[in-house]
Design a protein around this motif. Structure first.
Motif, PDB file in Angstrom:
ATOM      1  N   UNK A 124      99.909  -4.415  -9.275  1.00 34.74           N
ATOM      2  CA  UNK A 124     101.258  -4.844  -9.626  1.00 34.74           C
ATOM      3  C   UNK A 124     101.957  -5.471  -8.429  1.00 34.74           C
ATOM      4  N   UNK A 125     101.815  -4.863  -7.273  1.00 31.23           N
ATOM      5  CA  UNK A 125     102.460  -5.374  -6.063  1.00 31.23           C
ATOM      6  C   UNK A 125     101.916  -6.757  -5.698  1.00 31.23           C
ATOM      7  N   UNK A 126     100.598  -6.917  -5.753  1.00 38.00           N
ATOM      8  CA  UNK A 126      99.972  -8.199  -5.419  1.00 38.00           C
ATOM      9  C   UNK A 126     100.372  -9.267  -6.436  1.00 38.00           C
ATOM     10  N   UNK A 127     100.271  -8.955  -7.708  1.00 41.35           N
ATOM     11  CA  UNK A 127     100.625  -9.928  -8.749  1.00 41.35           C
ATOM     12  C   UNK A 127     102.096 -10.315  -8.654  1.00 41.35           C
ATOM     13  N   UNK A 128     102.960  -9.364  -8.375  1.00 41.24           N
ATOM     14  CA  UNK A 128     104.386  -9.652  -8.247  1.00 41.24           C
ATOM     15  C   UNK A 128     104.662 -10.551  -7.049  1.00 41.24           C
ATOM     16  N   UNK A 129     103.990 -10.290  -5.926  1.00 37.82           N
ATOM     17  CA  UNK A 129     104.169 -11.149  -4.751  1.00 37.82           C
ATOM     18  C   UNK A 129     103.715 -12.577  -5.058  1.00 37.82           C
ATOM     19  N   UNK A 130     102.563 -12.707  -5.686  1.00 37.28           N
ATOM     20  CA  UNK A 130     102.035 -14.044  -5.989  1.00 37.28           C
ATOM     21  C   UNK A 130     102.964 -14.799  -6.923  1.00 37.28           C
ATOM     22  N   UNK A 131     103.427 -14.134  -7.962  1.00 31.45           N
ATOM     23  CA  UNK A 131     104.301 -14.840  -8.901  1.00 31.45           C
ATOM     24  C   UNK A 131     105.657 -15.161  -8.276  1.00 31.45           C
ATOM     25  N   UNK A 132     106.196 -14.272  -7.487  1.00 31.16           N
ATOM     26  CA  UNK A 132     107.510 -14.543  -6.898  1.00 31.16           C
ATOM     27  C   UNK A 132     107.432 -15.579  -5.772  1.00 31.16           C
ATOM     28  N   UNK A 133     106.279 -15.697  -5.132  1.00 32.98           N
ATOM     29  CA  UNK A 133     106.137 -16.630  -4.014  1.00 32.98           C
ATOM     30  C   UNK A 133     105.537 -17.974  -4.405  1.00 32.98           C
ATOM     31  N   UNK A 134     104.669 -17.985  -5.410  1.00 32.73           N
ATOM     32  CA  UNK A 134     103.930 -19.210  -5.714  1.00 32.73           C
ATOM     33  C   UNK A 134     104.043 -19.689  -7.162  1.00 32.73           C
ATOM     34  N   UNK A 135     104.413 -18.818  -8.073  1.00 30.54           N
ATOM     35  CA  UNK A 135     104.448 -19.182  -9.497  1.00 30.54           C
ATOM     36  C   UNK A 135     105.662 -18.551 -10.151  1.00 30.54           C
ATOM     37  N   UNK A 136     106.814 -19.021  -9.784  1.00 30.63           N
ATOM     38  CA  UNK A 136     108.061 -18.389 -10.251  1.00 30.63           C
ATOM     39  C   UNK A 136     108.277 -18.478 -11.753  1.00 30.63           C
ATOM     40  N   UNK A 137     107.525 -19.341 -12.413  1.00 30.00           N
ATOM     41  CA  UNK A 137     107.658 -19.445 -13.868  1.00 30.00           C
ATOM     42  C   UNK A 137     106.863 -18.345 -14.588  1.00 30.00           C
ATOM     43  N   UNK A 138     106.114 -17.546 -13.839  1.00 30.05           N
ATOM     44  CA  UNK A 138     105.370 -16.423 -14.406  1.00 30.05           C
ATOM     45  C   UNK A 138     105.952 -15.112 -13.905  1.00 30.05           C
ATOM     46  N   UNK A 139     105.637 -14.039 -14.590  1.00 27.74           N
ATOM     47  CA  UNK A 139     105.915 -12.705 -14.075  1.00 27.74           C
ATOM     48  C   UNK A 139     104.563 -12.063 -13.800  1.00 27.74           C
ATOM     49  N   UNK A 140     104.544 -11.073 -12.903  1.00 26.75           N
ATOM     50  CA  UNK A 140     103.293 -10.454 -12.502  1.00 26.75           C
ATOM     51  C   UNK A 140     102.425  -9.988 -13.644  1.00 26.75           C
ATOM     52  N   UNK A 141     103.038  -9.490 -14.709  1.00 23.93           N
ATOM     53  CA  UNK A 141     102.254  -8.988 -15.838  1.00 23.93           C
ATOM     54  C   UNK A 141     101.610 -10.114 -16.636  1.00 23.93           C
ATOM     55  N   UNK A 142     102.054 -11.355 -16.424  1.00 21.30           N
ATOM     56  CA  UNK A 142     101.472 -12.495 -17.137  1.00 21.30           C
ATOM     57  C   UNK A 142     100.303 -13.105 -16.387  1.00 21.30           C
ATOM     58  N   UNK A 143     100.001 -12.607 -15.204  1.00 23.75           N
ATOM     59  CA  UNK A 143      98.936 -13.161 -14.380  1.00 23.75           C
ATOM     60  C   UNK A 143      97.688 -12.290 -14.521  1.00 23.75           C
ATOM     61  N   UNK A 144      96.694 -12.764 -15.264  1.00 22.13           N
ATOM     62  CA  UNK A 144      95.474 -11.965 -15.441  1.00 22.13           C
ATOM     63  C   UNK A 144      94.791 -11.710 -14.095  1.00 22.13           C
ATOM     64  N   UNK A 145      94.211 -10.536 -13.941  1.00 18.41           N
ATOM     65  CA  UNK A 145      93.572 -10.175 -12.688  1.00 18.41           C
ATOM     66  C   UNK A 145      92.417 -11.071 -12.308  1.00 18.41           C
ATOM     67  N   UNK A 146      91.782 -11.692 -13.308  1.00 17.61           N
ATOM     68  CA  UNK A 146      90.627 -12.548 -13.031  1.00 17.61           C
ATOM     69  C   UNK A 146      90.960 -14.037 -13.020  1.00 17.61           C
ATOM     70  N   UNK A 147      92.237 -14.384 -13.091  1.00 17.42           N
ATOM     71  CA  UNK A 147      92.648 -15.792 -13.074  1.00 17.42           C
ATOM     72  C   UNK A 147      92.405 -16.373 -11.685  1.00 17.42           C
ATOM     73  N   UNK A 148      91.730 -17.517 -11.607  1.00 17.12           N
ATOM     74  CA  UNK A 148      91.438 -18.160 -10.333  1.00 17.12           C
ATOM     75  C   UNK A 148      92.705 -18.861  -9.833  1.00 17.12           C
ATOM     76  N   UNK A 149      93.327 -18.268  -8.838  1.00 17.51           N
ATOM     77  CA  UNK A 149      94.612 -18.752  -8.328  1.00 17.51           C
ATOM     78  C   UNK A 149      94.503 -20.142  -7.726  1.00 17.51           C
ATOM     79  N   UNK A 150      93.373 -20.442  -7.121  1.00 17.81           N
ATOM     80  CA  UNK A 150      93.170 -21.766  -6.517  1.00 17.81           C
ATOM     81  C   UNK A 150      92.941 -22.818  -7.608  1.00 17.81           C
TER      82      UNK A 150
END
Length: 85
Positions: free
Chosen positions: A6-32
């Motif tokens: 949750x902490x990692x997904x929240x950081x990624x969404x708040x820093x790089x993908x503000x249109x998403x929330x952490x719970x919307x980011x699948x753990x296996x989604x290729x961020x690159x």
């Protein structure tokens, strides 16, 4: 979802993908591949992981591939925090 995930997904969404929330980011989604984290973002992400989880990333050998998904980042954190005395 673990607290670390949750902490990692929240950081990624708040820093790089503000249109998403952490719970919307699948753990296996290729961020690159998704364009969420580019090479500069990778540097920021690695630095944040080091600071947030007290991991000496500058002293470690790792590959960018270890930071391409939330699941891989969480595994990296688990491995390097489990090694503490």
């Amino acid at each position: 979802m673990t607290a670390t995930t949750t902490k990692v997904a929240s950081y990624i969404t708040s820093s790089f993908a503000r249109d998403l929330v952490g719970t919307e980011l699948p753990g296996d989604a290729d961020l690159h591949a998704m364009g969420i984290v580019n090479s500069l973002g990778l540097v920021r992400l690695v630095s944040w992981v080091g600071q947030e989880f007290d991991i000496p990333v500058a002293e470690l050998d790792f590959t960018p591939d270890q930071f391409h998904t939330v699941d891989r980042i969480v595994e990296f954190i688990r491995i390097h925090t489990d090694r503490r005395p």
